[in-house]
Design a protein around this motif. Sequence first.
Motif, PDB file in Angstrom:
ATOM      1  N   ALA A 134      54.343 -88.177  47.309  1.00  0.00           N
ATOM      2  CA  ALA A 134      52.971 -88.042  47.806  1.00  0.00           C
ATOM      3  C   ALA A 134      52.400 -86.684  47.423  1.00  0.00           C
ATOM      4  CB  ALA A 134      52.956 -88.200  49.323  1.00  0.00           C
ATOM      5  N   ASN A 135      51.133 -86.683  47.070  1.00  0.00           N
ATOM      6  CA  ASN A 135      50.393 -85.465  46.720  1.00  0.00           C
ATOM      7  C   ASN A 135      50.991 -84.720  45.528  1.00  0.00           C
ATOM      8  OD1 ASN A 135      48.580 -85.865  48.892  1.00  0.00           O
ATOM      9  ND2 ASN A 135      50.095 -84.991  50.269  1.00  0.00           N
ATOM     10  N   THR A 136      51.613 -85.468  44.609  1.00  0.00           N
ATOM     11  CA  THR A 136      52.178 -84.888  43.392  1.00  0.00           C
ATOM     12  C   THR A 136      51.578 -85.614  42.198  1.00  0.00           C
ATOM     13  OG1 THR A 136      54.245 -84.417  44.542  1.00  0.00           O
ATOM     14  CG2 THR A 136      54.333 -84.408  42.154  1.00  0.00           C
ATOM     15  N   ALA A 137      51.231 -84.867  41.178  1.00  0.00           N
ATOM     16  CA  ALA A 137      50.605 -85.456  39.994  1.00  0.00           C
ATOM     17  C   ALA A 137      51.565 -86.389  39.262  1.00  0.00           C
ATOM     18  CB  ALA A 137      50.154 -84.363  39.038  1.00  0.00           C
ATOM     19  N   LEU A 138      51.036 -87.517  38.790  1.00  0.00           N
ATOM     20  CA  LEU A 138      51.766 -88.416  37.904  1.00  0.00           C
ATOM     21  C   LEU A 138      51.362 -88.032  36.492  1.00  0.00           C
ATOM     22  CD1 LEU A 138      53.603 -90.966  37.692  1.00  0.00           C
ATOM     23  CD2 LEU A 138      51.476 -92.269  37.511  1.00  0.00           C
ATOM     24  N   ASN A 139      52.322 -87.565  35.696  1.00  0.00           N
ATOM     25  CA  ASN A 139      52.047 -87.094  34.342  1.00  0.00           C
ATOM     26  C   ASN A 139      52.742 -87.976  33.324  1.00  0.00           C
ATOM     27  OD1 ASN A 139      50.643 -84.576  35.059  1.00  0.00           O
ATOM     28  ND2 ASN A 139      52.611 -84.007  35.907  1.00  0.00           N
ATOM     29  N   VAL A 140      52.092 -88.167  32.177  1.00  0.00           N
ATOM     30  CA  VAL A 140      52.680 -88.892  31.058  1.00  0.00           C
ATOM     31  C   VAL A 140      52.584 -87.992  29.845  1.00  0.00           C
ATOM     32  CG1 VAL A 140      52.554 -90.953  29.619  1.00  0.00           C
ATOM     33  CG2 VAL A 140      51.958 -91.096  32.033  1.00  0.00           C
ATOM     34  N   ALA A 141      53.665 -87.904  29.078  1.00  0.00           N
ATOM     35  CA  ALA A 141      53.669 -87.030  27.910  1.00  0.00           C
ATOM     36  C   ALA A 141      54.361 -87.717  26.740  1.00  0.00           C
ATOM     37  CB  ALA A 141      54.395 -85.722  28.229  1.00  0.00           C
ATOM     38  N   CYS A 142      53.816 -87.504  25.536  1.00  0.00           N
ATOM     39  CA  CYS A 142      54.468 -87.937  24.302  1.00  0.00           C
ATOM     40  C   CYS A 142      55.327 -86.774  23.822  1.00  0.00           C
ATOM     41  CB  CYS A 142      53.441 -88.300  23.240  1.00  0.00           C
ATOM     42  SG  CYS A 142      52.556 -89.812  23.613  1.00  0.00           S
ATOM     43  N   ILE A 143      56.598 -87.033  23.624  1.00  0.00           N
ATOM     44  CA  ILE A 143      57.514 -85.989  23.183  1.00  0.00           C
ATOM     45  C   ILE A 143      57.316 -85.722  21.690  1.00  0.00           C
ATOM     46  CG2 ILE A 143      59.942 -85.327  23.003  1.00  0.00           C
ATOM     47  CD1 ILE A 143      58.762 -85.554  25.895  1.00  0.00           C
ATOM     48  N   THR A 144      57.061 -86.773  20.923  1.00  0.00           N
ATOM     49  CA  THR A 144      56.833 -86.646  19.491  1.00  0.00           C
ATOM     50  C   THR A 144      55.359 -86.375  19.239  1.00  0.00           C
ATOM     51  OG1 THR A 144      58.524 -88.325  19.196  1.00  0.00           O
ATOM     52  CG2 THR A 144      57.196 -87.794  17.282  1.00  0.00           C
ATOM     53  N   THR A 145      55.056 -85.413  18.407  1.00  0.00           N
ATOM     54  CA  THR A 145      53.655 -85.128  18.088  1.00  0.00           C
ATOM     55  C   THR A 145      53.206 -86.008  16.920  1.00  0.00           C
ATOM     56  OG1 THR A 145      54.289 -83.368  16.575  1.00  0.00           O
ATOM     57  CG2 THR A 145      53.870 -82.740  18.856  1.00  0.00           C
ATOM     58  N   GLY A 146      51.914 -86.083  16.725  1.00  0.00           N
ATOM     59  CA  GLY A 146      51.368 -86.823  15.589  1.00  0.00           C
ATOM     60  C   GLY A 146      51.035 -88.266  15.899  1.00  0.00           C
ATOM     61  N   THR A 147      51.058 -88.650  17.173  1.00  0.00           N
ATOM     62  CA  THR A 147      50.693 -90.025  17.525  1.00  0.00           C
ATOM     63  C   THR A 147      49.414 -90.022  18.345  1.00  0.00           C
ATOM     64  OG1 THR A 147      51.928 -90.053  19.600  1.00  0.00           O
ATOM     65  CG2 THR A 147      53.118 -90.726  17.621  1.00  0.00           C
ATOM     66  N   GLN A 148      48.728 -91.146  18.322  1.00  0.00           N
ATOM     67  CA  GLN A 148      47.534 -91.330  19.136  1.00  0.00           C
ATOM     68  C   GLN A 148      47.883 -92.367  20.189  1.00  0.00           C
ATOM     69  OE1 GLN A 148      44.115 -92.524  16.933  1.00  0.00           O
ATOM     70  NE2 GLN A 148      42.728 -92.231  18.629  1.00  0.00           N
ATOM     71  N   THR A 149      48.111 -91.920  21.409  1.00  0.00           N
ATOM     72  CA  THR A 149      48.597 -92.787  22.472  1.00  0.00           C
ATOM     73  C   THR A 149      47.679 -92.670  23.680  1.00  0.00           C
ATOM     74  OG1 THR A 149      50.856 -92.373  21.708  1.00  0.00           O
ATOM     75  CG2 THR A 149      50.610 -93.332  23.888  1.00  0.00           C
ATOM     76  N   TYR A 150      47.284 -93.826  24.218  1.00  0.00           N
ATOM     77  CA  TYR A 150      46.445 -93.866  25.418  1.00  0.00           C
ATOM     78  C   TYR A 150      47.237 -94.507  26.545  1.00  0.00           C
ATOM     79  CZ  TYR A 150      42.673 -92.930  22.171  1.00  0.00           C
ATOM     80  OH  TYR A 150      41.885 -92.359  21.216  1.00  0.00           O
ATOM     81  N   ILE A 151      47.129 -93.938  27.739  1.00  0.00           N
ATOM     82  CA  ILE A 151      47.880 -94.426  28.899  1.00  0.00           C
ATOM     83  C   ILE A 151      46.915 -94.788  30.022  1.00  0.00           C
ATOM     84  CG2 ILE A 151      49.582 -93.813  30.658  1.00  0.00           C
ATOM     85  CD1 ILE A 151      50.791 -93.952  27.868  1.00  0.00           C
ATOM     86  N   ASN A 152      47.158 -95.933  30.648  1.00  0.00           N
ATOM     87  CA  ASN A 152      46.425 -96.350  31.831  1.00  0.00           C
ATOM     88  C   ASN A 152      47.471 -96.748  32.868  1.00  0.00           C
ATOM     89  OD1 ASN A 152      44.758 -97.407  33.765  1.00  0.00           O
ATOM     90  ND2 ASN A 152      44.219 -99.227  32.620  1.00  0.00           N
ATOM     91  N   ALA A 153      47.537 -96.029  33.966  1.00  0.00           N
ATOM     92  CA  ALA A 153      48.544 -96.316  34.994  1.00  0.00           C
ATOM     93  C   ALA A 153      47.916 -96.980  36.202  1.00  0.00           C
ATOM     94  CB  ALA A 153      49.234 -95.021  35.405  1.00  0.00           C
ATOM     95  N   GLN A 154      48.616 -97.945  36.750  1.00  0.00           N
ATOM     96  CA  GLN A 154      48.180 -98.619  37.962  1.00  0.00           C
ATOM     97  C   GLN A 154      49.347 -98.623  38.936  1.00  0.00           C
ATOM     98  OE1 GLN A 154      46.237-102.421  37.344  1.00  0.00           O
ATOM     99  NE2 GLN A 154      46.101-101.961  35.161  1.00  0.00           N
ATOM    100  N   GLY A 155      49.042 -98.668  40.201  1.00  0.00           N
ATOM    101  CA  GLY A 155      50.117 -98.692  41.188  1.00  0.00           C
ATOM    102  C   GLY A 155      49.603 -99.072  42.548  1.00  0.00           C
ATOM    103  N   TYR A 156      50.421 -98.854  43.531  1.00  0.00           N
ATOM    104  CA  TYR A 156      50.056 -99.165  44.914  1.00  0.00           C
ATOM    105  C   TYR A 156      50.775 -98.205  45.846  1.00  0.00           C
ATOM    106  CZ  TYR A 156      54.612-101.425  45.137  1.00  0.00           C
ATOM    107  OH  TYR A 156      55.948-101.671  45.095  1.00  0.00           O
ATOM    108  N   LYS A 157      50.301 -98.138  47.047  1.00  0.00           N
ATOM    109  CA  LYS A 157      50.923 -97.307  48.083  1.00  0.00           C
ATOM    110  C   LYS A 157      51.729 -98.226  48.992  1.00  0.00           C
ATOM    111  CE  LYS A 157      49.865 -94.149  51.837  1.00  0.00           C
ATOM    112  NZ  LYS A 157      48.808 -93.507  52.605  1.00  0.00           N
ATOM    113  N   ALA A 158      53.032 -97.992  49.035  1.00  0.00           N
ATOM    114  CA  ALA A 158      53.903 -98.812  49.883  1.00  0.00           C
ATOM    115  C   ALA A 158      53.751 -98.377  51.338  1.00  0.00           C
ATOM    116  CB  ALA A 158      55.347 -98.677  49.435  1.00  0.00           C
ATOM    117  N   PRO A 159      53.981 -99.326  52.255  1.00  0.00           N
ATOM    118  CA  PRO A 159      53.879 -98.970  53.679  1.00  0.00           C
ATOM    119  C   PRO A 159      54.957 -98.011  54.121  1.00  0.00           C
ATOM    120  CG  PRO A 159      54.569-101.269  53.408  1.00  0.00           C
ATOM    121  CD  PRO A 159      54.317-100.692  52.045  1.00  0.00           C
TER     122      PRO A 159
END
Length: 65
Positions: A40-65
């Motif tokens: 909770a209250n922590t950023a969700l980050n996505v990173a490409c380790i290899t450079t030179g790519t064009q990558t788009y990310i869309n994340a979806q989720g839910y909050k568990a009880p």
Amino acid sequence: SATATEVVVKDGSTVIWRGHLAAHHHLTDIPFPTPLQSTANTALNVACITTGTQTYINAQGYKAP
């Protein structure tokens, strides 16, 4: 992209998932049979380790009880 890349999903700075995307691969989604759990209250980050790519990310989720 003509370059394969390694992708990581992070909870803040901690890697919670690591995967590989092949070169010239059109990927529409990555299913997680066991949902990724973040802090909770922590950023969700996505990173490409290899450079030179064009990558788009869309994340979806839910909050568990």
